[in-house]
Design an enzyme around this catalytic site. Structure first.
Site, mmCIF file in Angstrom:
data_model
loop_
_atom_site.group_PDB
_atom_site.id
_atom_site.type_symbol
_atom_site.label_atom_id
_atom_site.label_comp_id
_atom_site.label_asym_id
_atom_site.label_seq_id
_atom_site.Cartn_x
_atom_site.Cartn_y
_atom_site.Cartn_z
ATOM 1 N N ASN A 123 8.692 -18.301 80.166
ATOM 2 C CA ASN A 123 7.772 -19.000 81.065
ATOM 3 C C ASN A 123 6.896 -18.067 81.891
ATOM 4 O O ASN A 123 5.755 -18.397 82.223
ATOM 5 C CB ASN A 123 8.574 -19.907 82.018
ATOM 6 C CG ASN A 123 7.697 -20.896 82.746
ATOM 7 O OD1 ASN A 123 6.840 -21.533 82.136
ATOM 8 N ND2 ASN A 123 7.892 -21.030 84.048
ATOM 9 N N THR A 173 8.215 -3.081 47.289
ATOM 10 C CA THR A 173 7.764 -4.467 47.398
ATOM 11 C C THR A 173 6.952 -4.811 46.158
ATOM 12 O O THR A 173 6.020 -4.089 45.801
ATOM 13 C CB THR A 173 6.899 -4.660 48.646
ATOM 14 O OG1 THR A 173 7.620 -4.207 49.792
ATOM 15 C CG2 THR A 173 6.526 -6.123 48.825
ATOM 16 N N LYS A 175 4.248 -6.249 43.882
ATOM 17 C CA LYS A 175 2.836 -6.595 44.052
ATOM 18 C C LYS A 175 2.265 -7.073 42.722
ATOM 19 O O LYS A 175 2.719 -6.617 41.678
ATOM 20 C CB LYS A 175 2.046 -5.376 44.546
ATOM 21 C CG LYS A 175 2.590 -4.720 45.805
ATOM 22 C CD LYS A 175 2.376 -5.559 47.042
ATOM 23 C CE LYS A 175 2.851 -4.810 48.287
ATOM 24 N NZ LYS A 175 2.638 -5.578 49.520
ATOM 25 N N LYS A 177 1.722 -9.640 45.753
ATOM 26 C CA LYS A 177 2.758 -10.394 46.447
ATOM 27 C C LYS A 177 2.718 -11.879 46.106
ATOM 28 O O LYS A 177 3.745 -12.559 46.169
ATOM 29 C CB LYS A 177 2.639 -10.195 47.959
ATOM 30 C CG LYS A 177 1.334 -10.698 48.558
ATOM 31 C CD LYS A 177 1.380 -10.683 50.081
ATOM 32 C CE LYS A 177 1.216 -9.285 50.622
ATOM 33 N NZ LYS A 177 1.150 -9.318 52.117
ATOM 34 N N ASP A 203 7.967 -10.062 49.024
ATOM 35 C CA ASP A 203 7.156 -9.888 50.220
ATOM 36 C C ASP A 203 7.460 -11.020 51.193
ATOM 37 O O ASP A 203 8.049 -12.044 50.832
ATOM 38 C CB ASP A 203 5.668 -9.834 49.873
ATOM 39 C CG ASP A 203 4.932 -8.789 50.699
ATOM 40 O OD1 ASP A 203 5.278 -8.643 51.886
ATOM 41 O OD2 ASP A 203 4.043 -8.120 50.161
ATOM 42 N N HIS A 294 12.627 -8.857 57.570
ATOM 43 C CA HIS A 294 11.209 -8.518 57.685
ATOM 44 C C HIS A 294 10.717 -8.979 59.050
ATOM 45 O O HIS A 294 11.155 -10.010 59.559
ATOM 46 C CB HIS A 294 10.396 -9.177 56.573
ATOM 47 C CG HIS A 294 9.027 -8.567 56.412
ATOM 48 N ND1 HIS A 294 7.996 -8.823 57.282
ATOM 49 C CD2 HIS A 294 8.538 -7.698 55.497
ATOM 50 C CE1 HIS A 294 6.920 -8.142 56.904
ATOM 51 N NE2 HIS A 294 7.226 -7.444 55.831
#
Length: 449
Positions: A123, A173, A175, A177, A203, A294
């Site tokens: 807050n 990773t 690709k 992705k 990914d 991640h």
């Protein structure tokens, strides 16, 4: 009662807006070992004293509201209120201050990162008296950290499960992705693992899209890693992203991964949320799964220097919520990250006891006691020529993850994986022989090739 005492006692009960510093700025307070301590970078609005701004943060993140309420008399404000106990200027910034706030432990639910953040940052950041506010660091007392399970397994157990020691782990990773079919995706996984990588990875935004539903991806990736294991004699893994739109769906995916016998699943812990992440971490410990994390969306929270939350706080929260790996920057790649600051929160992830060190951005000494460590993942724009620097910077307990740096090899995915494995082993051997990786790194890579 003297007139002076009567005036002070009545201030908190007058109608209208009150000054927070009358109640919540307590420079004489001595912090307790059980307090959660926070360091806020405060930028007050023009005309607002830093003491008032710091007190406002302490109030709005604990028991305070804008005026006196009669129900204050039904509880012990001194027992439950947050206290701004110290303020210091920020060097080189005339309008910024570091406000230190102490919170009594009874304000927080045991084992709940969700509740901790709802209280501390839920807050206060929209408060009018502040132009900007950034949470720089937290000190988590051992009495609170012991209420968390933490990482499902930790660094040593992961190494024992994989039977891999004495070097960083290698990942990639897949690709592109998005857009691959499940079968072609699995083929890329197989080629990378066969070439010498320890892990491949979904990914962060690979969930269950029309071009590749999650169950199909899980099946083809499991087939790929079992085939690669049979050919190489090494234990392999693929981070199967279990992140989903509901906790129930997320758990269904994790259960299916366990039934396939794979070693590791993955979660996007910021977009998925801390409640979901902690639930998944508990499941992973109970069922022998490693958990890769991640940090998608982190830059929305941590990139601005004067507002939001530093990643070291998110890293501490992840260690409490649970994860065996987390992306932590590279220092040398395409994504932002200063070396000393990055290594500061890398130590907060891996080590049991971390001393206060302001040069590395660590505002408080942190004792994790027996909470398992988390492997930092270096990922983002790195390639084989970065290997000497990465080996030197991160040491053995890290995952070095090359996406385009593997799949972009002109001869294909498997040769790209071979190149990374050869470079890593050459750098580790050279380091162990006492060679200077910073000075001789390129020569070491050329010799290995």
């Amino acid at each position: 009662m003297s007139p002076q005492t009567e005036t002070k006692a009545s201030v908190g009960f007058k109608a209208g807006v009150k000054d927070y510093k009358l109640t919540y700025y307590t420079p004489d307070y001595e912090t307790k070992d059980t307090d959660i301590l926070a360091a806020f970078r405060v930028t007050p609005q023009p005309g607002v004293p830093p003491e008032e701004a710091g007190a406002a943060v302490a109030a709005e993140s604990s028991t305070g509201t804008w005026t006196a309420v009669w129900t204050d008399g039904l509880t012990s404000l001194d027992r439950y209120k947050g206290r701004c106990y110290h303020i210091e200027p920020v060097a080189g910034e005339e309008t910024q201050f570091i406000a230190y706030v102490a919170y009594p432990l009874d304000l927080f639910e045991e084992g709940s990162v969700t509740n901790m953040f709802t209280s501390i940052v839920g807050n206060a950041f929209g408060f009018k008296a502040l132009r900007a506010l950034r949470l720089e660091d937290l000190r988590i007392p051992t009495t609170y950290s012991k209420t968390f399970q933490g990482p499902p397994h930790g660094i040593q157990v992961e190494r024992d499960k994989l039977n891999k020691y004495g070097r960083p782990l290698l990942g990639c990773t897949i690709k592109p992705k998005l857009g691959l079919s499940a079968k072609n995706y699995g083929r890329a996984v197989y080629e990378c693992l066969r070439g010498g990588l320890d892990f491949t990875k979904d990914d962060e935004n690979v969930n269950s899209q029309p071009f590749m539903r999650w169950r199909d991806r899980f099946l083809f990736c499991a087939e790929a890693l079992y085939k690669a294991q049979a050919e190489t004699g090494e234990i392999k893994g693929h981070y199967l992203n279990a992140t989903a739109g509901t906790c129930e769906e997320m758990m269904k995916r994790a259960v299916f991964a366990r039934e396939l016998g794979v070693p590791i699943v993955m979660h996007d812990y910021l977009t998925g949320g801390f409640t979901a992440n902690t639930s998944l971490a508990h499941y992973c410990r109970d069922n022998g799964l490693l958990l890769h994390i991640h940090r998608a969306m982190h830059a929305v929270i941590d990139r601005q220097k004067n507002h939001g939350m530093h990643f070291r706080v998110l890293a501490k929260a992840l260690r409490m919520s649970g994860g065996d790996h987390i992306h932590a920057g590279t220092v040398v790649g395409k994504l932002e990250g200063e070396r000393d600051i990055t290594l500061g929160f890398v130590d907060l992830l891996r080590d049991d006891f971390i001393e206060k060190d302001r040069s590395r951005g660590i505002y408080f000494t942190q004792d994790w006691v027996s909470l398992p460590g988390v492997l930092p993942v270096a990922s983002g724009g790195i390639h084989v020529w970065h290997m000497p620097a990465l080996t030197e910077i991160f040491g053995d307990d890290a995952v070095l993850q090359f996406g385009g740096g593997t799949l972009g090899h002109p001869w294909g995915n498997a040769p790209g994986a071979v190149a990374n494995r050869v470079a890593l082993e050459a750098c580790v051997q050279a380091r162990n022989e006492g060679r200077d990786l910073a000075r001789e790194g390129n020569e070491i890579i050329r010799e290995a090739s």
